[in-house]
Design a protein around this motif. Structure first.
Motif, short mmCIF file in Angstrom:
data_model
loop_
_atom_site.label_atom_id
_atom_site.label_comp_id
_atom_site.label_asym_id
_atom_site.label_seq_id
_atom_site.Cartn_x
_atom_site.Cartn_y
_atom_site.Cartn_z
N GLU A 246 0.83 -1.20 0.00
CA GLU A 246 0.00 0.00 0.00
C GLU A 246 0.87 1.25 0.00
O GLU A 246 1.97 1.26 0.54
CB GLU A 246 -0.90 0.04 1.24
CG GLU A 246 -2.04 -0.94 1.23
CD GLU A 246 -3.04 -0.67 2.35
OE1 GLU A 246 -3.31 0.52 2.62
OE2 GLU A 246 -3.52 -1.62 2.96
N ASP A 247 0.34 2.33 -0.59
CA ASP A 247 0.99 3.63 -0.50
C ASP A 247 0.95 4.13 0.94
O ASP A 247 0.10 3.69 1.75
CB ASP A 247 0.28 4.65 -1.39
CG ASP A 247 0.75 4.59 -2.84
OD1 ASP A 247 1.63 3.76 -3.15
OD2 ASP A 247 0.24 5.38 -3.65
N ALA A 248 1.83 5.07 1.25
CA ALA A 248 1.83 5.68 2.57
C ALA A 248 0.60 6.56 2.75
O ALA A 248 0.00 7.03 1.78
CB ALA A 248 3.10 6.51 2.74
N LYS A 249 0.22 6.77 4.00
CA LYS A 249 -0.85 7.72 4.30
C LYS A 249 -0.27 9.13 4.20
O LYS A 249 0.76 9.45 4.79
CB LYS A 249 -1.40 7.47 5.70
CG LYS A 249 -2.10 6.13 5.85
CD LYS A 249 -2.65 5.94 7.26
CE LYS A 249 -3.35 4.58 7.40
NZ LYS A 249 -3.89 4.38 8.77
N THR A 250 -0.93 9.94 3.42
CA THR A 250 -0.45 11.30 3.14
C THR A 250 -1.63 12.27 3.14
O THR A 250 -2.79 11.85 3.30
CB THR A 250 0.26 11.36 1.76
OG1 THR A 250 -0.73 11.11 0.74
CG2 THR A 250 1.38 10.33 1.67
N ARG B 246 -4.10 10.82 0.76
CA ARG B 246 -4.54 9.43 0.91
C ARG B 246 -4.70 9.09 2.38
O ARG B 246 -3.74 9.13 3.16
CB ARG B 246 -3.53 8.46 0.28
CG ARG B 246 -3.97 7.01 0.37
CD ARG B 246 -2.99 6.05 -0.30
NE ARG B 246 -3.52 4.69 -0.25
CZ ARG B 246 -3.31 3.84 0.76
NH1 ARG B 246 -2.55 4.21 1.80
NH2 ARG B 246 -3.84 2.64 0.74
N SER B 247 -5.94 8.75 2.76
CA SER B 247 -6.23 8.40 4.16
C SER B 247 -5.90 6.95 4.47
O SER B 247 -5.62 6.60 5.61
CB SER B 247 -7.70 8.67 4.48
OG SER B 247 -8.54 7.77 3.76
N GLY B 248 -5.98 6.08 3.44
CA GLY B 248 -5.75 4.65 3.67
C GLY B 248 -6.91 3.95 4.34
O GLY B 248 -6.80 2.79 4.73
N GLU B 249 -8.04 4.62 4.47
CA GLU B 249 -9.20 4.04 5.16
C GLU B 249 -10.10 3.29 4.19
O GLU B 249 -10.07 3.52 2.97
CB GLU B 249 -10.00 5.15 5.85
CG GLU B 249 -9.20 5.88 6.93
CD GLU B 249 -9.96 7.06 7.51
OE1 GLU B 249 -11.10 7.31 7.06
OE2 GLU B 249 -9.42 7.74 8.40
N ASN B 250 -10.89 2.38 4.73
CA ASN B 250 -11.85 1.63 3.92
C ASN B 250 -13.10 2.45 3.66
O ASN B 250 -13.48 3.31 4.46
CB ASN B 250 -12.24 0.32 4.62
CG ASN B 250 -11.08 -0.65 4.73
OD1 ASN B 250 -10.27 -0.77 3.80
ND2 ASN B 250 -10.98 -1.36 5.85
N GLY B 251 -13.75 2.19 2.53
CA GLY B 251 -15.04 2.79 2.24
C GLY B 251 -14.99 4.24 1.78
O GLY B 251 -16.02 4.94 1.81
N THR C 59 6.40 14.85 1.65
CA THR C 59 6.94 15.05 0.30
C THR C 59 7.87 13.92 -0.11
O THR C 59 8.14 13.73 -1.30
CB THR C 59 7.70 16.39 0.20
OG1 THR C 59 8.76 16.40 1.17
CG2 THR C 59 6.77 17.56 0.45
N GLN C 60 8.37 13.16 0.86
CA GLN C 60 9.24 12.02 0.56
C GLN C 60 8.50 10.69 0.69
O GLN C 60 9.11 9.62 0.58
CB GLN C 60 10.45 12.01 1.50
CG GLN C 60 11.37 13.22 1.32
CD GLN C 60 11.98 13.29 -0.07
OE1 GLN C 60 12.39 12.28 -0.64
NE2 GLN C 60 12.01 14.49 -0.64
N ALA C 61 7.18 10.74 0.91
CA ALA C 61 6.40 9.52 1.07
C ALA C 61 6.22 8.81 -0.28
O ALA C 61 6.20 9.43 -1.34
CB ALA C 61 5.03 9.84 1.66
N LYS C 62 6.09 7.49 -0.21
CA LYS C 62 5.85 6.70 -1.42
C LYS C 62 4.39 6.83 -1.82
O LYS C 62 3.49 6.44 -1.10
CB LYS C 62 6.21 5.22 -1.17
CG LYS C 62 7.69 4.97 -0.99
CD LYS C 62 7.98 3.48 -0.82
CE LYS C 62 9.49 3.23 -0.68
NZ LYS C 62 9.79 1.80 -0.51
N SER C 63 4.17 7.41 -2.99
CA SER C 63 2.82 7.59 -3.52
C SER C 63 2.81 7.10 -4.97
O SER C 63 3.76 7.30 -5.71
CB SER C 63 2.40 9.06 -3.47
OG SER C 63 2.39 9.55 -2.14
#
Length: 460
Positions: free
Chosen positions: A220-224, A227-232, A285-289
């Protein structure tokens, strides 16, 4: 007579493609909202509406007058039904004689609500909404909501264009910017260079397919801030807004850097994302997206007519024929943090490598359709890019000032769509309410475009 009726039944009840079935499964339900901005006020009357629906819209493809049914073997098929246009056409109702700014907000709320509503499965999967109020960009808006099971963006764009004519001369065809098709093998000659290229492509295919599979299932991508990374998240309200860019300025960047228009667009989006992250949370800014860049897998050089798409063979056939390119959003260059052009050149290299890999076809096959939801959920955004006509269009003598589209129902917090029309490029921005600050994000996109254009003009 009975034989003829039976033959007609067989033709009408074609199987629904696996991708079409998946887009209407409990896991995911994706639709496309397309908005036509009219230059003159939109007037509605039953006779004109009935004529346009019956004689222009429905004949485009039998799926527009069909519903999905399941046969005794559990196979979903398209079944032709009688269409009552009154069930599919709605007219928005708001207080009269208000300002364009007021109706801008009304349209924004209307589109947000429309994005969340499910298309009823008991009738053909499309709706048309009339917004007959003047906004700051149009005298009225015509909104199409089409389920993705009916076809992909290429098919649906071809369908809408078949309803429209050139505003200056209806007898002339619409024309489009040149679209480069896939290069064909010239003569089938085998050389050492070709063998090395084939071997490299094979390695790339294995690598890219493996990576795409992992992104679709595990990684999964990082939460940024995007991107919340939450379901739904596909069930949460969104804001649909748009931006205008000059096609001439995009071509200037393209020529300066020797890249494609798509490379420029992706570079602008990726730099805009990093600028937004920088403003919201510097560490991100350095997160994996990762962006899912949609690729049309038809081996053709441009739009075909609806007749050609329906009956013209595999090269241009109607339906869902696309693949996802998993493209890592470039990070700011530590050595040259203020180099905006690097986002365009990096985008070009990433997209070219993935496009040249056969994994683009493998990840778009029916066997991989079940990974669509995971592919979307595990990544940060989707970028869809379509080419529109160079001339102004008209629908029933209503000149179209502008048009844009948005893909809704996807399990992502951010969706970007791009459509060229006349001398402009319209970018649609779909952002989750409460997570992404839409005005700030658009400001970052504008800053990204301005800095890339300025740097490109100064490039040697």
């Amino acid at each position: 007579m009975a034989a003829a009726a039976a033959a007609h039944e067989v033709v009408c009840e074609e199987p629904v493609s696996p991708t079409g079935q998946y887009f209407t499964s409990p896991a995911i339900s994706v639709a496309v909202i397309a908005v036509l901005e009219s230059e003159i006020p939109i007037t509605i009357d039953d006779a004109t509406t009935s004529h346009l629906i019956s004689n222009v819209f429905l004949p485009i493809n039998h799926r527009f007058s069909s519903i999905m049914v399941e046969d005794s073997h559990g196979i979903k098929r398209w079944k032709k039904v009688a269409v009552k246009y009154q069930d599919h056409v709605s007219v928005a109702k708001f207080p009269p004689e208000k300002s364009p700014e007021f109706y801008d907000e009304c349209l924004k709320d209307y589109l947000s609500k429309l994005a969340l509503e499910e298309l009823p499965r008991s009738r053909p999967l499309w709706e048309i909404h009339v917004f007959p109020y003047p906004t700051r960009t149009a005298a009225g808006n015509l909104i199409f909501k089409l389920h993705h099971a009916l076809g992909d963006g290429f098919s649906l764009m071809g369908a809408l264009l078949s309803c429209l004519q050139r505003a200056d001369d209806p007898s002339k065809p619409l024309t489009f910017p040149a679209i480069k098709g896939a290069k064909k093998n010239s003569g089938g000659k085998c050389s050492g260079k070709n063998l090395l290229r084939a071997a490299s492509a094979a390695v790339s295919t294995v690598s890219e397919f493996g990576w795409s599979l992992l992104k679709s299932t595990v990684i999964e991508d990082a939460k940024t801030p995007i991107r919340s990374g939450e379901n739904g998240v596909e069930f949460r309200p969104i804001t649909i807004s748009t931006m205008l860019f000059s096609l001439e300025q995009i071509k200037q960047i393209k020529s300066s850097l020797h890249v494609s228009v798509n490379d420029v667009v992706c570079g602008v989006v990726f730099l805009g994302i990093r600028l937004y992250m920088q403003a919201k949370n510097l560490d991100s800014t350095q997160a994996k997206s990762t962006a899912l860049v949609l690729l049309n897998t038809r081996n053709i050089g441009g739009y075909k007519t609806v007749t050609e798409m329906v009956g013209g063979g595999s090269a241009s056939s109607w339906g869902n024929r696309f693949a996802f390119l998993h493209v890592a959003v470039p990070k700011p260059n530590a050595h040259e943090p203020d180099d905006p052009l690097s986002f365009v050149t990096k985008s070009q290299k990433l997209i070219r490598r993935k496009r040249n890999s056969a994994a683009t076809l493998l990840t778009g096959t029916n066997a991989a359709a079940r990974y669509v939801h995971k592919s979307l959920k595990n990544t940060s955004l989707t970028v869809s890019n379509l080419v529109g006509p160079m001339e102004q269009m008209a629908l029933n003598n209503h000149p179209v000032r502008g048009l844009y589209f948005m893909v809704v129902g996807v399990p992502q917090n951010l969706t970007i769509t791009v459509l060229s029309y006349m001398d402009q490029v319209r970018m649609g921005v779909g952002t989750e309410n409460g997570l992404i600050d839409a005005p700030m994000f658009k400001s970052c996109l504008q800053s990204a475009f301005d800095s890339i254009h300025k740097a490109a003009l100064l490039a040697p």
